[in-house]
Every structure is written in structure tokens, then in C-alpha cells.
Design a protein around this motif. Structure first.
Motif, short mmCIF file in Angstrom:
data_model
loop_
_atom_site.label_atom_id
_atom_site.label_comp_id
_atom_site.label_asym_id
_atom_site.label_seq_id
_atom_site.Cartn_x
_atom_site.Cartn_y
_atom_site.Cartn_z
N ALA A 93 -110.52 54.23 66.83
CA ALA A 93 -111.54 55.12 66.26
C ALA A 93 -110.91 56.41 65.74
N ALA A 94 -109.93 56.94 66.47
CA ALA A 94 -109.24 58.16 66.02
C ALA A 94 -108.47 57.90 64.73
N TRP A 95 -107.84 56.73 64.63
CA TRP A 95 -107.12 56.37 63.39
C TRP A 95 -108.09 56.30 62.22
N CYS A 96 -109.23 55.64 62.45
CA CYS A 96 -110.22 55.48 61.39
C CYS A 96 -110.76 56.83 60.94
N PHE A 97 -111.05 57.72 61.90
CA PHE A 97 -111.58 59.05 61.58
C PHE A 97 -110.56 59.86 60.79
N GLU A 98 -109.31 59.81 61.21
CA GLU A 98 -108.27 60.57 60.52
C GLU A 98 -108.07 60.05 59.10
N ARG A 99 -108.08 58.74 58.94
CA ARG A 99 -107.87 58.15 57.61
C ARG A 99 -109.01 58.50 56.67
N ARG A 100 -110.23 58.48 57.18
CA ARG A 100 -111.37 58.84 56.35
C ARG A 100 -111.34 60.32 56.02
#
Length: 289
Positions: free
Chosen positions: A24-31
Motif C-alpha cells: 500500500a505504501a508503494w502504491c501511494f508513493e507511486r501515485r
């Protein structure tokens, strides 16, 4: 669309809770890096991880991924992005600390073990990334790993099989010394050269060479070094690692990180790894019946 039947490799709710914060942290950072804040993912991240674990556990080719999962192009795309962004290595580090704490140990290790294994490759592996291990008489790649004293992965490096153990070990030891400054002891076998011992001393790490007792026959665990030997056995529960099928060495390293995260997550939640060698496993009983 009806819910698919689960595979033995699927994440349980408990194991997903261990993976979800990192993904989830990876997804949030990428977005967040996108100017338009990015689009929400079309496919559920848990389904993506289940599909990647399915490939690692069963050894199936990406293009032969079951239609129960998202399209293989999507799954492989996530696997490549997560490898490039270090997500699998991050998961490995997080779960390793949790397992060590569960075992009553400090989160960071003070000693480690290094070993190397050469494996054969598939036809998809470029010849430029392969080599011949003269000692083992294997043409392929070499997996060099560093584990703590209970066999948990600290670092991995995949090279051509022709690369000397000491050369790969020097690079790994530099990485371990940077990531784990508390390391003060390392055990290796007799295949590591004198210059490697000297390099360890420069880093402030005491290196000890362990060997079998002369005259012993059959399987005899070597003190201290048995931990890394057992880790290689654990990795073989994942059929994707029976050979090296990955085009890029970095993707091979990611598959090893992935296998270890799967093993550690099961250890933390008390779930057994299904093995085809176990005649009492539900799958074996179903087949025999």
C-alpha cells in the motif's frame, strides 16, 4: 463474476496483513509522484501478489498463468516494478526482523554465514549472463547468499556460475556491512580465498572458515554453516528456483527474496508450507484418493 477457488500458494488473511502495508505504501508513493496523482489500480494488489507467489511456488511460465488471476502481462508488470523499486527486498527485511524478534533475538544480527550454489538455467537465460562452474561442472548461474545464524536471508547476489565465490562474496559482504553495521562475525567454507579474509578484516568483521571433519562420511552438518545449507533447502520448496528461468539476474534475486518472504510469513502466522514430499498433506491425500 464468482469468486475463484483459492490455491495453496494464496496469501491467507493473516499473511496478507504482513504484506499489505508495504504494498500500500508503494502504491501511494507511486501515485503521489504522478502529476495527476495517478489512477487507482485496476486489479487488487492481493490478487497480484497471489499470482506472483503462484509462479514462484509452482514454477509455471508467466504466459501459462492461470486465467483465474489477472492477465499475465499485468502480473509480470507489477513483478518487474516491485523488483526494480526494491519492494521484495523491503518485505524480506521487515519479515526477517519480525521473525528474529519472535525467536527472542535482536532485530539486527551480529553474525552471518555466506555460501554459494551454482544452478542450471533455462533456454530463456541469455548466454552473456551465464558461465561454467569448473568445480561443480555446471553451466549456468551462481546464487550467493548471506543468512543470519538461523538461516534468514540478509543479502543475495546472482552472477554467472564462472564468477569466483570470493568475488561475489566481497560484494555481498560490503552490502551486509552497510545494511547491518552490527555484523562482527562471518562463517564461510574453504572455497573463499585469502583476499576475501583480508577484505573482511578491513571491514572489521572476523571471518572463520569452517570445514568437515576429515574422514566423515554421509551427511554431517558443519557447525555454524549448516544454517545457510538449510536455507538452500527451504528455497527448493519453490519450483521456480529449481533452475534459473529469469532473463535478468536481478529478477532471479527477486524470486529468492519472494520465496523467503513466503516462508517467513508462514512462520510468523504458524502456517505450514505445503510440500509434495509430505504424504499427509491435503493435496497428496486428495490425489491418492
Amino acid at each position: 463474476m464468482s469468486e475463484r477457488r483459492p490455491y495453496p500458494s494464496d496469501l491467507s488473511d493473516a499473511r496478507w496483513e504482513l504484506h499489505q502495508p508495504v504494498l500500500a505504501a508503494w502504491c501511494f508513493e507511486r501515485r503521489g509522484r504522478a502529476l495527476d496523482f495517478g489512477r487507482p489500480p485496476v486489479h487488487d494488489l492481493r490478487e497480484i501478489m497471489d499470482a506472483i507467489l503462484y509462479v514462484d511456488r509452482t514454477g509455471v511460465q508467466w504466459r501459462y498463468l492461470s486465467h483465474d488471476f489477472p492477465p499475465w502481462e499485468t502480473v509480470y508488470g507489477y513483478f518487474a516494478k516491485w523488483q526494480k523499486d526494491g519492494v521484495f527486498a523491503q518485505l524480506n527485511g521487515l519479515l526477517r526482523e519480525l521473525v528474529r524478534q519472535q525467536e527472542g533475538r535482536n532485530a539486527s544480527p551480529s553474525a552471518c554465514v555466506i555460501d554459494a550454489r551454482s544452478v542450471k538455467t533455462s533456454t530463456s537465460v541469455p548466454a552473456s549472463s551465464q558461465g561454467a562452474d569448473a568445480g561443480k561442472k555446471i553451466v549456468g548461474r551462481k546464487r550467493s547468499i548471506v543468512t543470519d545464524t538461523i538461516g534468514l536471508l540478509l543479502a543475495v547476489l546472482v552472477t554467472a556460475a564462472s564468477v569466483q565465490d570470493s568475488v561475489a562474496g566481497t560484494q555481498l559482504l560490503d552490502q551486509v556491512a552497510a545494511d547491518h553495521p552490527g555484523i562482527r562475525k562471518v562463517w564461510v567454507d574453504g572455497g573463499y580465498r585469502k583476499h576475501f579474509v583480508e577484505h573482511a578484516a578491513i571491514l572489521g568483521i572476523d571471518l572463520e572458515v569452517t570445514a568437515r571433519t576429515p574422514g566423515t562420511r554421509g551427511f554431517t552438518p558443519v557447525p555454524k554453516r549448516w544454517a545457510v545449507e538449510r536455507t538452500y533447502g527451504w528455497l527448493m520448496l519453490h519450483r521456480r528456483l529449481a533452475r534459473d528461468y529469469e532473463t535478468l539476474p536481478a529478477r532471479s534475486e527477486a524470486m529468492i527474496h519472494l520465496a523467503m518472504t513466503d516462508l517467513m510469513a508462514r512462520r510468523l502466522t504458524g502456517e505450514a508450507t505445503v510440500s509434495w514430499r509430505d504424504p499427509t498433506s491435503p493435496d497428496q491425500i486428495r490425489i491418492a484418493g
